[in-house]
Write an enzyme that holds these catalytic residues in place. Structure first.
Site, PDB file in Angstrom:
ATOM      1  N   SER A 262      32.043  38.471  30.177  1.00 52.16           N
ATOM      2  CA  SER A 262      33.102  38.305  31.169  1.00 52.16           C
ATOM      3  C   SER A 262      32.520  38.339  32.570  1.00 52.16           C
ATOM      4  O   SER A 262      31.367  38.683  32.779  1.00 52.16           O
ATOM      5  CB  SER A 262      34.142  39.407  31.010  1.00 52.16           C
ATOM      6  N   LYS A 263      33.351  37.963  33.514  1.00 47.48           N
ATOM      7  CA  LYS A 263      32.906  37.923  34.904  1.00 47.48           C
ATOM      8  C   LYS A 263      32.467  39.306  35.371  1.00 47.48           C
ATOM      9  O   LYS A 263      31.643  39.437  36.252  1.00 47.48           O
ATOM     10  CB  LYS A 263      34.027  37.425  35.805  1.00 47.48           C
ATOM     11  N   ARG A 264      33.049  40.318  34.778  1.00 53.77           N
ATOM     12  CA  ARG A 264      32.733  41.674  35.238  1.00 53.77           C
ATOM     13  C   ARG A 264      31.501  42.283  34.578  1.00 53.77           C
ATOM     14  O   ARG A 264      30.915  43.204  35.110  1.00 53.77           O
ATOM     15  CB  ARG A 264      33.942  42.585  35.021  1.00 53.77           C
ATOM     16  N   ASP A 265      31.135  41.749  33.407  1.00 51.47           N
ATOM     17  CA  ASP A 265      30.011  42.343  32.675  1.00 51.47           C
ATOM     18  C   ASP A 265      28.754  42.461  33.508  1.00 51.47           C
ATOM     19  O   ASP A 265      28.055  43.463  33.450  1.00 51.47           O
ATOM     20  CB  ASP A 265      29.691  41.507  31.428  1.00 51.47           C
TER      21      ASP A 265
END
Ligand code: GLU
Length: 502
Positions: A262-265
């Protein structure tokens, strides 16, 4: 059928371009180059609610940084322009009308309250709400209205959407170039909205119309679009247009555990998942560029996320990738993102760069620290330390002793400073001070001969000498260090070590 290969990258400017999007752009680019075709960029910005200021610029700048240059894009070679969908707004209505005309689409006047109510009551009966054949006749649509009634309601300014009338009881069998044959049951699909009374098409309509008008021969995109494939194919059929080939790329998976990266990983786990840094109200997402990755290394790494040429080869230039690329060798299964491998690629590109280029990249870091060093020395230093670095920014930690005397000495290494070490260091210092030709090999020969003649063990000199000059037992060939820092500085550091460590 299509005369030439034309592929596109069609991002929506809803935020920064994630690494998965970059890979989609790259694979399209490689496919076009491999097949002597055209790669173009189209900005899909019809969803005003999700529009994010600066995202379009970010996407274009990212691809430019990576060296993925489109043959056609906004303001460049706009053969089928404009290439921004918001500027093509006026042309979609007639296609929506055409589908109404042919009976492949219908108007739906349902208010959002009515839709909520329908969903609620279906779910209350244990059903799964899908706006399709099972329900459309019960909703407020044009299907049971006369053309006068439809005209009157639209004329009165009622809000509506135009929905695709998905055929019932059909199994469509489609071919994906990566996944092979896939079957879809049309009864499970919903009647997707194609157009809204605010005058804007939805993604589905605009995407199909533009892919058609821009003569797109192959649609290569992320796996998340696979569920849209049957609708898209049915739209082409409804219009009577040639249908492009489809290829849905595998997901990029988290480094550990399951699921999509994900974008946050990235920032959570300490590696970038965006090409460039992105600042927003939610904070800063780190970028490959700012972290010191080379664009060629990022490209190489991404190319191998889900593709290989069947050999063990790992290092490819963009040109080599374009030559070897083959959609048939793209994996169906998700590709695990490996941050260590990512760094390894950067290391490979770093050590293969010439020392001059690296010295130029390192110079600003030294300048910031107020350190002046002549260029040819810097080139030499860089050549000595680069083997151990993944990034230029690591050069400082790997070679700070070239520019400044150690301010402290590694505690563990200092334990080997014995009672006779000070005396031995003094004698070494004397030997060094007598050397005229102060070059690495010459110094080494003289010092080693001196040790042999005096029966002094290597370790007794070399380790404390390194500790004195470097502050720890690290660094490249000691005699290279001695030559570079020079006689005076060498003697000064030995003296200081004796004072401190005794
Ligand atoms: N605009 C879509 C996206 O944001 C494009 C999907 C497609 O390539 O059809 O990914």
């Amino acid at each position: 059928m299509f005369q030439e290969v034309r592929v596109r990258f069609a991002p929506s400017p809803t935020g920064p371009l994630h690494i998965g999007g970059v890979r989609t752009a790259l694979f399209n680019y490689l496919f076009a180059k491999k097949n002597g075709g055209t790669f173009y960029i189209r900005i899909e910005d019809t969803d005003q609610k999700r529009y994010v200021e600066g995202a379009e610029q970010y996407i274009l700048e990212s691809l430019e940084w990576l060296g993925i240059f489109p043959d056609e894009t906004i303001n460049h070679n706009e053969k089928f322009g404009p290439y921004r969908q918001s500027e093509r707004k006026d042309l979609y209505k007639k296609y929506a009308d055409q589908l109404i005309e042919s009976g492949d689409a219908y108007y739906a006047f349902d208010t959002s309250e009515a839709l909520d109510e329908a969903r609620r009551s279906t779910e209350a009966e244990g059903g799964n709400f899908i706006y399709n054949h099972s329900i459309r006749e019960k909703m407020d649509t044009s299907l049971l209205l006369s053309s006068e009634e439809i005209k009157a309601r639209i004329g009165a300014g009622e809000d509506y959407v135009i929905r695709f009338k998905t055929p019932t009881d059909r199994t469509i069998e489609l071919t994906d170039l990566i996944r092979g044959s896939i079957k879809f049951d049309t009864n499970l699909l919903d009647d997707k909205v194609l157009f809204k009374s605010d005058g804007m098409p939805t993604y589905h309509l605009a995407n199909i119309v533009d892919d058609h008008l821009m003569l797109t021969s192959h649609v290569i995109r992320g796996e998340e679009w696979l569920p849209s494939m049957p609708l898209h194919v049915m739209l082409y059929e409804a219009f009577g247009w040639d249908i492009p080939e489809f290829a849905h790329l595998p997901l990029i998976l988290k480094p550990v555990g399951n699921g999509k990266l994900s974008k946050r990983d990235g920032d959570k786990l300490g590696f970038p998942t965006f090409p460039l840094e992105w600042k927003s109200e939610e904070g800063v997402s780190s970028g490959y560029r700012e972290k010191g990755f080379f664009p060629e290394a990022v490209i190489n790494f991404l190319a191998l996320l889900g593709w290989n040429d069947g050999t063990d080869k790992e290092l490819y230039t963009l040109e080599e990738l374009a030559e070897s690329f083959d959609l048939a060798r793209v994996n169906k299964a998700g590709a695990k993102f490996d941050p260590e491998k990512n760094k390894w690629f950067n290391h490979q590109y770093l050590i293969n760069k010439d020392d001059e280029t690296l010295a130029k990249a390192f110079a600003p870091i030294l300048y910031e620290k107020g350190i002046a060093v002549d260029y040819s020395t810097l080139v030499r230093i860089v050549g000595l330390i680069k083997e151990r670095a993944n990034f230029v920014a690591e050069f400082w930690d790997l070679g700070d002793f070239f520019f400044q005397a150690p301010s402290e000495y590694d505690a563990k290494a200092s334990k080997n400073w014995k009672d006779d070490t000070a005396n031995l260091m003094k004698r070494t210092s004397e030997e060094l001070s007598n050397i005229e030709d102060f070059t690495s090999t010459n110094i080494e020969t003289i010092i080693k001969n001196w040790m042999t003649e005096n029966e002094i063990g290597m370790g007794k000199i070399m380790q404390p000498l390194r500790l004195s000059l470097v502050g720890a037992l690290k660094g490249p060939h000691l005699f290279d260090i001695i030559e570079i820092i020079g006689k005076e500085e060498t003697l000064r550091r030995i003296e200081k070590a004796i004072e401190t460590l005794n």
